[in-house]
Design a protein around this motif. Structure first.
Motif, PDB file in Angstrom:
ATOM      1  N   LYS A 444      44.169  72.156  24.194  1.00 16.74           N
ATOM      2  CA  LYS A 444      42.448  72.137  24.246  1.00 16.74           C
ATOM      3  C   LYS A 444      42.044  72.430  22.786  1.00 16.74           C
ATOM      4  O   LYS A 444      41.218  71.569  22.582  1.00 16.74           O
ATOM      5  CB  LYS A 444      41.933  73.237  25.293  1.00 16.74           C
ATOM      6  N   SER A 445      42.312  73.203  22.277  1.00 16.02           N
ATOM      7  CA  SER A 445      41.825  73.498  20.796  1.00 16.02           C
ATOM      8  C   SER A 445      42.337  72.736  19.922  1.00 16.02           C
ATOM      9  O   SER A 445      41.887  72.340  18.766  1.00 16.02           O
ATOM     10  CB  SER A 445      41.704  75.125  20.342  1.00 16.02           C
ATOM     11  N   GLU A 446      43.482  71.923  20.164  1.00  6.73           N
ATOM     12  CA  GLU A 446      44.103  71.037  19.139  1.00  6.73           C
ATOM     13  C   GLU A 446      43.868  69.557  19.568  1.00  6.73           C
ATOM     14  O   GLU A 446      44.317  68.638  18.737  1.00  6.73           O
ATOM     15  CB  GLU A 446      45.689  71.367  19.077  1.00  6.73           C
ATOM     16  N   SER A 447      43.351  69.370  20.673  1.00  7.37           N
ATOM     17  CA  SER A 447      43.216  67.865  20.682  1.00  7.37           C
ATOM     18  C   SER A 447      42.138  67.512  20.033  1.00  7.37           C
ATOM     19  O   SER A 447      41.257  68.016  19.543  1.00  7.37           O
ATOM     20  CB  SER A 447      42.449  67.941  22.146  1.00  7.37           C
ATOM     21  N   CYS A 448      42.397  66.094  19.513  1.00  5.85           N
ATOM     22  CA  CYS A 448      41.606  65.574  18.425  1.00  5.85           C
ATOM     23  C   CYS A 448      39.975  65.130  18.998  1.00  5.85           C
ATOM     24  O   CYS A 448      39.448  64.898  18.133  1.00  5.85           O
ATOM     25  CB  CYS A 448      42.329  64.510  17.424  1.00  5.85           C
ATOM     26  N   GLY A 449      40.416  64.746  20.337  1.00  8.32           N
ATOM     27  CA  GLY A 449      39.066  64.337  20.920  1.00  8.32           C
ATOM     28  C   GLY A 449      38.745  62.934  20.876  1.00  8.32           C
ATOM     29  O   GLY A 449      37.649  62.193  21.200  1.00  8.32           O
ATOM     30  N   PRO A 453      41.118  60.911  28.173  1.00  5.06           N
ATOM     31  CA  PRO A 453      41.766  61.819  29.121  1.00  5.06           C
ATOM     32  C   PRO A 453      42.280  63.088  28.409  1.00  5.06           C
ATOM     33  O   PRO A 453      42.398  64.148  29.171  1.00  5.06           O
ATOM     34  CB  PRO A 453      43.088  60.825  29.519  1.00  5.06           C
ATOM     35  N   ARG A 455      40.998  64.614  25.729  1.00  5.99           N
ATOM     36  CA  ARG A 455      39.587  65.630  25.148  1.00  5.99           C
ATOM     37  C   ARG A 455      39.231  66.169  26.415  1.00  5.99           C
ATOM     38  O   ARG A 455      39.102  67.261  26.524  1.00  5.99           O
ATOM     39  CB  ARG A 455      38.671  64.504  24.684  1.00  5.99           C
ATOM     40  N   ASN A 456      39.137  65.636  27.585  1.00  7.60           N
ATOM     41  CA  ASN A 456      38.555  66.097  28.655  1.00  7.60           C
ATOM     42  C   ASN A 456      39.567  66.892  29.659  1.00  7.60           C
ATOM     43  O   ASN A 456      39.245  67.842  30.290  1.00  7.60           O
ATOM     44  CB  ASN A 456      37.662  65.173  29.523  1.00  7.60           C
ATOM     45  N   GLY A 457      40.850  66.220  29.790  1.00 10.53           N
ATOM     46  CA  GLY A 457      41.644  66.744  30.791  1.00 10.53           C
ATOM     47  C   GLY A 457      42.166  68.134  30.365  1.00 10.53           C
ATOM     48  O   GLY A 457      42.330  69.050  31.095  1.00 10.53           O
ATOM     49  N   VAL A 459      40.354  70.417  28.663  1.00 15.71           N
ATOM     50  CA  VAL A 459      39.337  71.287  29.251  1.00 15.71           C
ATOM     51  C   VAL A 459      39.540  71.465  30.686  1.00 15.71           C
ATOM     52  O   VAL A 459      39.118  72.729  31.170  1.00 15.71           O
ATOM     53  CB  VAL A 459      38.027  70.831  28.800  1.00 15.71           C
ATOM     54  N   GLN A 460      39.363  70.468  31.326  1.00 17.73           N
ATOM     55  CA  GLN A 460      39.423  70.763  32.779  1.00 17.73           C
ATOM     56  C   GLN A 460      40.773  71.509  33.272  1.00 17.73           C
ATOM     57  O   GLN A 460      40.492  72.364  34.349  1.00 17.73           O
ATOM     58  CB  GLN A 460      39.385  69.149  33.414  1.00 17.73           C
ATOM     59  N   GLU A 463      40.046  75.240  32.757  1.00 19.09           N
ATOM     60  CA  GLU A 463      38.979  75.671  33.535  1.00 19.09           C
ATOM     61  C   GLU A 463      39.647  76.055  34.821  1.00 19.09           C
ATOM     62  O   GLU A 463      39.563  77.180  35.536  1.00 19.09           O
ATOM     63  CB  GLU A 463      38.121  74.530  33.811  1.00 19.09           C
TER      64      GLU A 463
ATOM     65  N   MET B  90      35.867  62.956  34.516  1.00 16.22           N
ATOM     66  CA  MET B  90      36.032  63.574  33.293  1.00 16.22           C
ATOM     67  C   MET B  90      34.911  63.322  32.225  1.00 16.22           C
ATOM     68  O   MET B  90      34.179  64.186  31.934  1.00 16.22           O
ATOM     69  CB  MET B  90      37.408  63.710  32.792  1.00 16.22           C
ATOM     70  N   ARG B 171      36.513  68.547  16.581  1.00 16.19           N
ATOM     71  CA  ARG B 171      37.950  68.065  17.061  1.00 16.19           C
ATOM     72  C   ARG B 171      37.768  68.350  18.577  1.00 16.19           C
ATOM     73  O   ARG B 171      36.654  69.178  19.198  1.00 16.19           O
ATOM     74  CB  ARG B 171      38.927  69.076  16.673  1.00 16.19           C
ATOM     75  N   GLY B 172      38.363  67.516  19.560  1.00 10.78           N
ATOM     76  CA  GLY B 172      38.539  67.939  20.940  1.00 10.78           C
ATOM     77  C   GLY B 172      37.039  67.831  21.636  1.00 10.78           C
ATOM     78  O   GLY B 172      36.345  67.016  21.273  1.00 10.78           O
TER      79      GLY B 172
END
Lengths: 536, 231
Positions: A444-449, A453, A455-457, A459-460, A463, B90, B171-172
């Protein structure tokens, strides 16, 4: 310049002293942190007539600081600066040293780590005396680029970064590209939690990487190269830079190498700590000075990499295999390992295991042998629960599958991956939901965004797992979890997003009961998760 | 230029080797939903809504995947729909997309997409992040609550207007559209005030002050972009 001529260049002082009995003190990051530099200084003072030197990783990191004495070959463990008298006593009476960890050393087969713990990583002379640059000079003087690539193809070597793409095929693709400029990159952006193979190799034997890169550069026709190292490895960077300087001094890097027309310049580039920069297209963007985000492939870097020129990217360990393949022949290399996975693999053992450290074993070794024979099993009489291979991109393997041979295909079949070689062993006190949460938190913290899928996956998924570990999850959450994980796996842009759900999916596959205990009975079998109002 | 032949949803078709699956599909009236893609802008394949199944084994975004000989492309089946819906859910949960109070209501590509895919509700957790609204520019504003990070504004600003005022920082899930070095839009020296970014924004994130989105966002502007790029 032939290898024999290179040997003549070496100062006499290295030749004469090497014949005496040697005391080697590990000065790789782990032992150094325990004060091995002080031990080294003290021993140098106490034994002025013996050769006392700092060497790279000796492997058994959990028993550091390690001191090895030659010719006996014994290793003194826990050689901390405080008990220097004890160390001196052992050196004078080597027969007193126990060999309880014999299995740890005997079951290994060392190709990549051959020089680790034997030579001084800061001295090019010692590397040369141990057949260093012999393979490169053989390539330069006797072999054509095609012959070298053929040797690599025949050896069956596959990329050691995790994916397992055939190295020879990658080389021949780049070699065939018509371009005035080609780049060569060494991927040393090792970011998996629990993995330290590349760091150890760079800290212990940096010239092996340079030699592997030189051979690759000559084979594919590249004149510029980068080693992309993460900035969190200051010692590896220092030793690598020192090695490059020394190689230039011996005319093994730079222009007109070894008196030929071959030129190759090598530069070190530092990563700023983004895990995704280990992905090749993100790594290229980072080297170019851009934000480290991946881009869709094709075009692959072999076609269009740094500044749109053909670029060959290999992992540290892949390059480290090359010189031995050339020296010993592809047939010899192909005889080690399994049908589809040749050679050896370096693993970093960590977690709930007695012998934490660095090991190198032939491909196809059983997981059981690796964990219980070499690794010494689980400490404190606990039960083995699972082993996580491939870090946050891999999956966990439960005890039923301990007989699985370690090779690329078998691990993928189990829902994990070989990965770069991190191996985290977990005992009965580990909660698999909590473990999955840890790895997805990392992703989650390493996803570049960049892509939706991933970026949000991440996080989801985090959670949901967080909810479950707090006893607030329900059965529907598990369905959603699998749905999101599958979507990420199939639709994410790069390897990070595609493999990020692996720890979750594999934990759910093999430890389904544990997930259901959490959501149905608010009970954590391992006793890790603390629910409001206690367990059950 | 080579011509490739392949099938889309069982129909035999052909296309130039430089064409993407999406281009050929649209030429033949086959509908593939998209979000970050915009004709005239460099495709980046980041939203993954336009994924199609190739040869029954892999999924690839049709906006950046070039056609190849013998490809068997499926643009719609239950698995693809599930992935598209999950991604869309999402995206909705990521920021604060509340249509009833949005200036783009009725003129929103995200809203249209959810209708197209039949997504009328979702069960995953809404993130409700605290996002800024930047109104420092004299003519335009950006509401990060409604941004889907499609990067259309970034691309149009860099590649068409040539100003590169906008980019993505962080990021992210912390990624945000920024102007210049993350200054207020009003202080951005490179911004020419052309408003192209507002035109291409699929949602109500970028808007012209004092005007409803329907009045400002002219979709035929998109074709104008295509002509400008000589495509």
């Amino acid at each position: 310049m032939l290898y024999e001529e290179l040997l003549e260049k070496i100062d006499d002082q290295f030749l004469s002293k090497d014949k005496q009995s040697t005391i080697s003190v590990c000065v790789a990051a782990g032992c150094l942190a325990l004060g091995s530099d002080k031990v080294l200084e003290e021993l140098k003072r106490i034994f002025p007539d013996r050769k006392v030197k700092g060497v790279g990783c000796l492997g058994l990191c959990s028993r550091g600081t390690l001191v090895r004495i030659e010719p006996e070959g014994f290793v003194i463990e826990h050689a901390k600066p405080d008990n220097i008298d004890e160390i001196v006593n052992f050196i004078q009476n080597p027969e007193k040293i126990g060999d309880e960890n014999k299995k740890f050393y005997e079951k290994q087969q060392k190709i990549v780590l051959k020089n680790c713990g034997k030579i001084d990583p800061e001295s090019i002379e010692e590397y040369i005396l141990n057949e260093g640059y012999k393979a490169f000079l053989k390539c330069l003087n006797e072999l054509s680029p095609d012959e070298i690539i053929n040797e690599v193809i025949k050896s069956g070597l596959r990329g050691r970064g995790g994916g397992g793409y055939p190295t020879g095929l990658k080389w021949s693709t780049v070699a065939k590209m018509q371009s005035p400029i080609k780049y060569l990159v060494c991927n040393a952006d090792e970011g998996d939690p629990g993995a330290f193979m590349d760091r150890a190799i760079l800290e212990s034997d940096p010239h092996r990487i340079i030699e592997g890169m030189l051979i690759a550069a000559y084979a594919i026709g590249a004149n510029r190269g980068y080693v992309y190292v993460r900035a969190e490895y200051p010692l590896a960077i220092k030793r690598l830079k020192n090695a490059i300087k020394n190689a230039e001094r011996f005319n093994l890097l730079g222009t007109n190498i070894a008196g030929t027309t071959f030129n190759f310049n090598l530069e070190v580039r530092l990563g700023a700590g983004a895990y995704v920069c280990g992905e090749e297209t993100a790594l290229i963007a980072s080297i170019e000075g851009k934000k480290g985000t991946p881009r869709p492939r094709p075009p692959y870097p072999a076609e269009s990499g740094i500044k749109n020129y053909p670029t060959l990217i290999n992992n540290v360990e892949t390059y480290a295999n090359i010189s031995t393949i050339i020296n010993n022949g592809s047939g010899w290399f192909a005889s080690i390992g399994t049908d589809k996975s040749k050679g050896t693999k370096v693993f970093a053992l960590s977690g709930n295991i007695k012998n934490t450290g660095l090991v190198e074993v032939p491909m196809g070794i059983k997981l059981y042998d690796l964990i219980f024979e070499i690794g010494g099993g689980i400490p404190n009489d606990k039960e083995f629960k699972a082993v996580q291979t491939g870090g946050p991109s891999g999956g966990c393997i439960p005890s039923e599958y301990l007989n699985t041979p370690v090779d690329y295909e078998s691990l993928v079949h189990l829902g994990s991956i070989m990965g770069s070689g991190g191996m985290i062993v977990m005992d009965e006190d580990t909660c698999m939901v909590d473990m999955a949460k840890f790895f997805i938190d990392f992703c989650k913290s390493e996803s570049c965004g960049k892509c939706a899928p991933c970026r949000n996956g991440t996080v989801q998924l985090y959670e949901i797992l967080d909810k479950i570990t707090k006893g607030e999850g329900n059965e529907r959450d598990l369905t959603t979890m699998v749905k999101i994980a599958n979507t990420m796996k199939k639709t994410s842009l790069c390897g990070l997003g595609q493999s990020a759900p692996n720890p979750v999916l594999s934990a759910f596959k093999y430890f389904k009961d544990e997930f259901y205990e959490h959501v149905l009975h608010r009970y954590c079998p391992a006793g890790v998760c603390k629910f409001n109002g206690g367990n059950r | 230029m080579k011509i490739k032949t392949f099938t889309i949803d069982g129909v035999e078709l052909s296309g130039r080797e430089d064409q993407t699956i999406l281009e050929v599909a649209r030429e033949h009236g086959i509908k593939i939903p998209t979000l970050c893609h915009l004709e005239g802008l460099t495709p980046i394949g980041s939203c993954r809504i336009c994924i199609v199944e190739i040869d029954g084994k892999r999924f690839a975004p049709s906006c950046i995947t070039k056609v190849e000989d013998g490809m068997k492309i499926v643009t719609n089946n239950s698995e693809i729909t599930e992935y598209r819906k999950t991604i869309l859910e999402m995206i909705f949960a990521e920021r604060n997309h509340i249509c009833s109070i949005c200036i783009a209501n009725g003129n929103c590509e995200l809203q249209n997409l959810s209708i197209e895919l039949g997504m009328d509700h979702f069960e995953i957790k809404n993130q409700y992040p605290r996002c800024e609204v930047d109104l420092s520019h004299e003519k335009y504003g950006i509401d990060h609550n409604r941004c889907v990070l499609c990067a259309r504004c970034v691309r149009v600003c860099a590649k068409i207007e040539g100003a590169h005022t906008k980019d993505i920082s962080g990021r992210g899930h912390n990624a945000r559209i920024i102007t210049d070095f993350a200054r207020g839009w009003g202080e951005a020296e490179t911004c020419t005030g052309c408003g192209k970014c507002v035109q291409v924004c699929p949602t109500g994130a970028l808007f012209e002050k004092g005007k409803p989105v329907g009045a400002r966002k002219k979709r035929d502007f998109l074709n104008y972009l295509k002509i400008m790029r000589g495509q």
